[in-house]
Design a protein around this motif. Structure first.
Motif, PDB file in Angstrom:
ATOM      1  N   PRO A  39     -26.966 -44.644 -57.321  1.00  0.00           N
ATOM      2  CA  PRO A  39     -27.114 -45.739 -57.506  1.00  0.00           C
ATOM      3  C   PRO A  39     -27.806 -46.897 -56.634  1.00  0.00           C
ATOM      4  CG  PRO A  39     -24.891 -45.376 -58.122  1.00  0.00           C
ATOM      5  CD  PRO A  39     -25.469 -44.069 -57.545  1.00  0.00           C
ATOM      6  N   LEU A  40     -26.883 -47.213 -55.876  1.00  0.00           N
ATOM      7  CA  LEU A  40     -27.829 -48.221 -54.652  1.00  0.00           C
ATOM      8  C   LEU A  40     -29.161 -47.677 -54.242  1.00  0.00           C
ATOM      9  CD1 LEU A  40     -27.636 -50.715 -53.040  1.00  0.00           C
ATOM     10  CD2 LEU A  40     -25.821 -50.001 -51.677  1.00  0.00           C
ATOM     11  N   LEU A  41     -28.961 -46.302 -54.501  1.00  0.00           N
ATOM     12  CA  LEU A  41     -30.345 -45.527 -53.111  1.00  0.00           C
ATOM     13  C   LEU A  41     -31.322 -46.042 -54.137  1.00  0.00           C
ATOM     14  CD1 LEU A  41     -28.448 -43.025 -50.757  1.00  0.00           C
ATOM     15  CD2 LEU A  41     -29.427 -45.487 -50.483  1.00  0.00           C
ATOM     16  N   GLU A  42     -30.815 -45.973 -55.431  1.00  0.00           N
ATOM     17  CA  GLU A  42     -31.722 -45.165 -56.402  1.00  0.00           C
ATOM     18  C   GLU A  42     -32.426 -46.768 -56.292  1.00  0.00           C
ATOM     19  OE1 GLU A  42     -30.301 -43.853 -59.749  1.00  0.00           O
ATOM     20  OE2 GLU A  42     -30.913 -41.668 -58.880  1.00  0.00           O
ATOM     21  N   HIS A  43     -31.736 -48.126 -56.515  1.00  0.00           N
ATOM     22  CA  HIS A  43     -31.788 -49.782 -56.615  1.00  0.00           C
ATOM     23  C   HIS A  43     -32.677 -49.724 -55.813  1.00  0.00           C
ATOM     24  CE1 HIS A  43     -31.625 -52.745 -57.405  1.00  0.00           C
ATOM     25  NE2 HIS A  43     -31.465 -53.858 -56.455  1.00  0.00           N
ATOM     26  N   LEU A  44     -32.351 -49.492 -54.195  1.00  0.00           N
ATOM     27  CA  LEU A  44     -33.178 -49.498 -53.294  1.00  0.00           C
ATOM     28  C   LEU A  44     -34.734 -48.812 -53.208  1.00  0.00           C
ATOM     29  CD1 LEU A  44     -30.528 -49.657 -50.400  1.00  0.00           C
ATOM     30  CD2 LEU A  44     -31.363 -51.372 -51.387  1.00  0.00           C
ATOM     31  N   ASP A  45     -34.631 -47.463 -53.517  1.00  0.00           N
ATOM     32  CA  ASP A  45     -36.377 -46.982 -54.035  1.00  0.00           C
ATOM     33  C   ASP A  45     -36.853 -48.292 -54.735  1.00  0.00           C
ATOM     34  OD1 ASP A  45     -35.631 -45.328 -52.367  1.00  0.00           O
ATOM     35  OD2 ASP A  45     -34.968 -43.190 -54.321  1.00  0.00           O
ATOM     36  N   ARG A  46     -36.430 -48.478 -55.687  1.00  0.00           N
ATOM     37  CA  ARG A  46     -37.035 -49.161 -57.200  1.00  0.00           C
ATOM     38  C   ARG A  46     -37.500 -50.366 -56.375  1.00  0.00           C
ATOM     39  NH1 ARG A  46     -33.454 -47.869 -60.548  1.00  0.00           N
ATOM     40  NH2 ARG A  46     -31.757 -49.387 -60.215  1.00  0.00           N
ATOM     41  N   ARG A  47     -36.403 -51.428 -55.596  1.00  0.00           N
ATOM     42  CA  ARG A  47     -36.578 -52.215 -54.620  1.00  0.00           C
ATOM     43  C   ARG A  47     -38.163 -52.163 -53.752  1.00  0.00           C
ATOM     44  NH1 ARG A  47     -33.699 -56.696 -55.090  1.00  0.00           N
ATOM     45  NH2 ARG A  47     -35.866 -57.979 -53.937  1.00  0.00           N
ATOM     46  N   GLY A  48     -37.986 -51.322 -53.141  1.00  0.00           N
ATOM     47  CA  GLY A  48     -39.090 -50.886 -52.026  1.00  0.00           C
ATOM     48  C   GLY A  48     -38.436 -50.797 -50.957  1.00  0.00           C
ATOM     49  N   PHE A  49     -37.501 -50.886 -51.305  1.00  0.00           N
ATOM     50  CA  PHE A  49     -36.092 -51.542 -49.554  1.00  0.00           C
ATOM     51  C   PHE A  49     -36.786 -49.702 -49.121  1.00  0.00           C
ATOM     52  CE2 PHE A  49     -34.156 -54.930 -51.104  1.00  0.00           C
ATOM     53  CZ  PHE A  49     -34.460 -55.543 -50.676  1.00  0.00           C
ATOM     54  N   THR A  50     -36.457 -48.960 -49.504  1.00  0.00           N
ATOM     55  CA  THR A  50     -36.203 -47.250 -49.302  1.00  0.00           C
ATOM     56  C   THR A  50     -37.133 -46.184 -49.548  1.00  0.00           C
ATOM     57  OG1 THR A  50     -34.589 -46.251 -51.201  1.00  0.00           O
ATOM     58  CG2 THR A  50     -34.019 -47.202 -48.490  1.00  0.00           C
ATOM     59  N   GLU A  51     -37.540 -45.393 -49.408  1.00  0.00           N
ATOM     60  CA  GLU A  51     -39.033 -44.401 -49.996  1.00  0.00           C
ATOM     61  C   GLU A  51     -38.353 -42.826 -49.989  1.00  0.00           C
ATOM     62  OE1 GLU A  51     -43.418 -43.264 -49.948  1.00  0.00           O
ATOM     63  OE2 GLU A  51     -42.368 -44.307 -48.549  1.00  0.00           O
ATOM     64  N   ARG A  52     -38.038 -42.015 -50.830  1.00  0.00           N
ATOM     65  CA  ARG A  52     -37.692 -40.590 -50.878  1.00  0.00           C
ATOM     66  C   ARG A  52     -38.877 -39.756 -50.227  1.00  0.00           C
ATOM     67  NH1 ARG A  52     -33.658 -39.246 -55.078  1.00  0.00           N
ATOM     68  NH2 ARG A  52     -33.912 -37.314 -54.321  1.00  0.00           N
ATOM     69  N   VAL A  53     -38.705 -39.288 -48.923  1.00  0.00           N
ATOM     70  CA  VAL A  53     -39.591 -37.948 -48.433  1.00  0.00           C
ATOM     71  C   VAL A  53     -40.018 -36.544 -48.612  1.00  0.00           C
ATOM     72  CG1 VAL A  53     -39.629 -39.178 -46.520  1.00  0.00           C
ATOM     73  CG2 VAL A  53     -37.806 -37.750 -46.330  1.00  0.00           C
ATOM     74  N   ASP A  54     -38.531 -36.240 -49.467  1.00  0.00           N
ATOM     75  CA  ASP A  54     -38.846 -34.742 -50.595  1.00  0.00           C
ATOM     76  C   ASP A  54     -36.894 -35.138 -50.875  1.00  0.00           C
ATOM     77  OD1 ASP A  54     -36.225 -34.451 -48.555  1.00  0.00           O
ATOM     78  OD2 ASP A  54     -37.022 -33.430 -47.182  1.00  0.00           O
ATOM     79  N   ASP A  55     -36.367 -34.472 -51.400  1.00  0.00           N
ATOM     80  CA  ASP A  55     -35.150 -34.101 -52.579  1.00  0.00           C
ATOM     81  C   ASP A  55     -34.467 -34.519 -52.174  1.00  0.00           C
ATOM     82  OD1 ASP A  55     -36.566 -32.933 -55.005  1.00  0.00           O
ATOM     83  OD2 ASP A  55     -36.337 -30.490 -54.305  1.00  0.00           O
ATOM     84  N   TYR A  56     -34.018 -34.246 -50.754  1.00  0.00           N
ATOM     85  CA  TYR A  56     -32.712 -34.582 -50.155  1.00  0.00           C
ATOM     86  C   TYR A  56     -33.099 -36.351 -48.864  1.00  0.00           C
ATOM     87  CZ  TYR A  56     -31.636 -29.936 -51.390  1.00  0.00           C
ATOM     88  OH  TYR A  56     -31.802 -28.634 -52.269  1.00  0.00           O
ATOM     89  N   HIS A  57     -34.608 -36.505 -48.370  1.00  0.00           N
ATOM     90  CA  HIS A  57     -34.383 -37.757 -47.791  1.00  0.00           C
ATOM     91  C   HIS A  57     -34.612 -39.190 -48.210  1.00  0.00           C
ATOM     92  CE1 HIS A  57     -33.280 -33.472 -45.631  1.00  0.00           C
ATOM     93  NE2 HIS A  57     -32.829 -34.631 -44.509  1.00  0.00           N
ATOM     94  N   ARG A  58     -34.758 -39.770 -47.412  1.00  0.00           N
ATOM     95  CA  ARG A  58     -35.609 -40.534 -47.619  1.00  0.00           C
ATOM     96  C   ARG A  58     -35.838 -41.658 -46.033  1.00  0.00           C
ATOM     97  NH1 ARG A  58     -31.882 -40.858 -51.935  1.00  0.00           N
ATOM     98  NH2 ARG A  58     -32.789 -41.579 -53.980  1.00  0.00           N
ATOM     99  N   ILE A  59     -36.692 -42.884 -46.143  1.00  0.00           N
ATOM    100  CA  ILE A  59     -36.459 -43.275 -45.223  1.00  0.00           C
ATOM    101  C   ILE A  59     -36.415 -44.900 -45.345  1.00  0.00           C
ATOM    102  CG2 ILE A  59     -37.742 -41.525 -43.564  1.00  0.00           C
ATOM    103  CD1 ILE A  59     -40.675 -43.673 -44.451  1.00  0.00           C
ATOM    104  N   CYS A  60     -35.784 -45.911 -44.358  1.00  0.00           N
ATOM    105  CA  CYS A  60     -36.181 -47.036 -44.559  1.00  0.00           C
ATOM    106  C   CYS A  60     -37.510 -47.617 -44.569  1.00  0.00           C
ATOM    107  CB  CYS A  60     -35.075 -47.360 -43.885  1.00  0.00           C
ATOM    108  SG  CYS A  60     -34.504 -49.348 -45.049  1.00  0.00           S
ATOM    109  N   ARG A  61     -38.013 -48.707 -45.484  1.00  0.00           N
ATOM    110  CA  ARG A  61     -39.313 -49.192 -45.162  1.00  0.00           C
ATOM    111  C   ARG A  61     -38.962 -51.092 -44.926  1.00  0.00           C
ATOM    112  NH1 ARG A  61     -42.468 -49.104 -50.737  1.00  0.00           N
ATOM    113  NH2 ARG A  61     -43.873 -49.785 -48.752  1.00  0.00           N
ATOM    114  N   VAL A  62     -40.326 -51.408 -43.877  1.00  0.00           N
ATOM    115  CA  VAL A  62     -39.577 -52.572 -43.554  1.00  0.00           C
ATOM    116  C   VAL A  62     -39.805 -53.809 -44.896  1.00  0.00           C
ATOM    117  CG1 VAL A  62     -40.588 -54.307 -41.810  1.00  0.00           C
ATOM    118  CG2 VAL A  62     -40.193 -52.278 -41.603  1.00  0.00           C
ATOM    119  N   GLY A  63     -39.172 -54.758 -45.213  1.00  0.00           N
ATOM    120  CA  GLY A  63     -38.926 -55.644 -46.294  1.00  0.00           C
ATOM    121  C   GLY A  63     -38.767 -54.900 -47.428  1.00  0.00           C
ATOM    122  N   GLY A  64     -39.150 -54.850 -48.393  1.00  0.00           N
ATOM    123  CA  GLY A  64     -39.109 -54.894 -49.841  1.00  0.00           C
ATOM    124  C   GLY A  64     -39.657 -55.752 -50.465  1.00  0.00           C
ATOM    125  N   SER A  65     -39.251 -55.839 -52.000  1.00  0.00           N
ATOM    126  CA  SER A  65     -39.990 -56.536 -53.114  1.00  0.00           C
ATOM    127  C   SER A  65     -39.005 -57.843 -53.481  1.00  0.00           C
ATOM    128  CB  SER A  65     -40.135 -55.942 -54.196  1.00  0.00           C
ATOM    129  OG  SER A  65     -38.840 -55.336 -54.513  1.00  0.00           O
TER     130      SER A  65
END
Length: 586
Positions: free
Chosen positions: A560-586
């Motif tokens: 749930p913390l990663l899903e929260h980070l996705d919603r905030r724009g801190f992270t982004e899914r690249v496929d079903d298993y992987h994410r990348i971390c983005r600079v900044g966030g909302s």
């Protein structure tokens, strides 16, 4: 230009004198000329030896036309008081002087006319003595004959001396022109006349009569067309508008006057009157004559209920007159406006308390604010006051003592709200506005000072953010546990053991003391940004397992913390298993 009212009993003597001075006939009506009796207001003008122009408003002398007389002298601060040498001081002379004295007229000339018909000395002595008692003791006395021309040159010189010492009116003052005559001109429409005491009127200006807009199409002053005129001046205005004007109404600058039918006043009795005021009288101001009901509040103060609304300022003077009936009408008192929009009197003892307030009232904004407590700048200006320094908020002005009291009441209201609603994160701003009976929410915000502060539209007190002590203590205990492993959110049972049940958690989240990541998952505020910083140091992209290890937490929290980070724009899914971390966030 200067405007002078000609008063006194002797109608034919006044008219003859004005005619001799100006070469104009002040009596417009055939009946007036036939009977030698002034019935309506007359107007004439001339140039003085200095070149100054002067206009006369000739008022009726007969007691039956006292109301018309008052319509003429009401807007005019200077008088030429005329007494006939062959008649001397008459009862109507006394009535006119009482009216002038009550209106506060203190500038003028005494003119004893018809000197060709009788020895003027006795009339001069008697009139000078009476005018001195009536506040016109400085008036220069002259003897003339309108029929033979005796003394007219001296009178013109005296008029020059009089007007040279008059105070200059304020050309920038708001306009209030009391209408004393209305007529129609073919091809032009409605024309009104009146004395403009101060201010400026110009072609194209929009003014108001009883709240209805009217526009000035054309202006004449002393029969000459002009583009604009400044007070003091006699003017005729050609108006365009839906309202049909009439004598006793006023043309005013919009928003610059308080239109009211209820006023609190200070009473000063007219000379010779020492009885209680009747409950129904006629109130005169300018050219207006309005029936009014009198409610005494104290010895020298009263509340007047006027028969219609009139534009007033603080300090305006109304003249109260017995309308007569079987008796001759009498001027009874002057009434100085102390409050043109007084508060209601609904509680027991309110009239007595209001009398005490009015007894100490001054003609200024601080005095009004002590009663009304809060007023907008536009309201104070419309009441005729200068603005008393900076506002407390926006265009709101407050009585200093009341404003200080409001601050104390707000702190107490916030404390009491916290006691009554222990799980709410502070007092809503709107609830505070209602509690303090304030007309504008901005006033509540202006009252908030440390230790009070606003969080999410609520007022909170102290470092706990408005949380009850028990909840704030539980949050501190949780923070201590998370200090070592900030991303290992405790399970529901442990939260309950700490004193953070569902209601307490909700209150802490609303107050910003905890961060809700998902149902049952809470961390400290800012934990999401700190988690993103940790994840940014991982090789990109990364998996949930890699994130869980890096954050030293469980899968229960990591997902749930990663899903929260996705919603905030801190992270982004690249496929079903992987994410990348983005600079900044909302």
């Amino acid at each position: 230009m200067h405007v002078i009212a000609t008063a006194g009993h002797v109608d034919h003597g006044k008219s003859t004198l004005v005619r001799a001075l100006t070469g104009m006939e002040p009596d417009r009506l055939e009946e007036e000329r036939r009977r030698g009796l002034t019935i309506e207001l007359g107007h004439a003008w001339t140039a003085l030896p200095s070149g100054e122009r002067i206009a006369f408003v000739d008022v009726p002398g007969h007691e039956r036309f006292l109301g018309t007389m008052l319509a003429g002298v009401g807007p005019v601060p200077v008088v030429m008081f005329v007494v006939a040498a062959d008649e001397g001081w008459m009862p109507q002379s006394e009535e006119h002087l009482v009216a002038l004295e009550t209106l506060g007229v203190r500038l003028g000339l005494l003119v004893v006319t018809r000197a060709d018909l009788a020895e003027p000395g006795p009339a001069v002595l008697e009139a000078r003595a009476r005018l001195a008692r009536g506040g016109l003791g400085q008036a220069e006395a002259l003897v003339v004959s309108g029929r033979t021309g005796e003394g007219l040159a001296e009178l013109r010189a005296a008029l020059d001396r009089l007007v040279s010492g008059l105070p200059a009116p304020d050309a920038e003052a708001p306009v209030r022109l009391w209408i004393d005559r209305v007529f129609s001109v073919r091809g032009s429409g409605t024309v009104v006349t009146g004395t403009l005491p101060e201010g400026r009127v110009s072609t194209g200006d929009e003014l108001e009569i009883d709240g209805e807009p009217v526009r000035i199409r054309a202006i004449e002053s002393l029969k000459e067309p002009v583009d604009s005129a400044t007070g003091v001046a006699r003017v005729a205005l050609n108006l365009r508008g839906r309202l049909t004007p009439e004598r006793g109404r006023a043309l005013v600058t919009a928003g610059a006057w308080t239109s009211t039918d209820l006023v609190d006043v200070r009473i000063h009795a007219a000379p010779g009157f020492d009885g209680p005021l009747p409950r129904r009288l006629t109130a005169h101001i300018g050219s207006a004559a309005i029936t009014c009901d009198v409610r005494p509040l104290g010895v020298l103060v009263a509340r007047l209920r006027l028969g219609r609304r009139v534009p007033l300022h603080l300090g305006d003077l109304l003249l109260l007159r017995d309308p007569g009936g079987h008796r001759a009408p009498r001027v009874l008192a002057g009434a100085r406006v102390l409050d043109p929009r007084p508060p209601g009197l609904v509680r027991r003892g309110a009239a007595r308390a209001r009398a005490d307030q009015l007894a100490a009232a001054a003609l200024d904004a601080p005095s009004l604010l002590r009663v009304h407590r809060l007023l907008r700048g536009e309201q104070l200006l419309a009441m005729g006051c200068e603005l008393p320094g900076p506002p407390v908020e926006g265009d709101w002005y407050a009585d200093p003592a009341h404003w200080s009291s409001l601050g104390e009441r707000l702190a107490e209201a916030v404390r009491r709200h916290g006691d009554d609603h222990p799980l709410e994160p502070g007092m809503p701003l709107e609830a505070a506005r209602h509690e303090l009976e304030l007309p504008d929410r901005r006033l509540v915000t202006a009252l908030i000072h440390p230790p009070l502060k606003t969080v999410g539209g609520r007022i909170v007190s102290g470092p706990s953010g408005g949380l009850p002590a028990t909840v704030a203590g539980a949050v501190r205990r949780l923070a201590a546990e998370l200090s070592e492993r900030p991303f290992l959110a405790p399970e529901a049972g442990h939260l309950t053991a700490l004193g953070l049940g569902p209601r307490e958690l909700a209150a802490a989240v609303r107050a910003g003391a905890l961060l809700r990541v998902a149902d049952g998952i809470v961390l400290l505020p800012g934990a999401d940004a700190r988690a993103a910083a940790v994840l940014a140091a991982l090789p990109q992209p990364f998996t949930v397992s890699q994130a869980k290890i890096a954050l030293s937490t469980s899968r229960r929290v990591a997902v749930p913390l990663l899903e929260h980070l996705d919603r905030r724009g801190f992270t982004e899914r690249v496929d079903d298993y992987h994410r990348i971390c983005r600079v900044g966030g909302s």
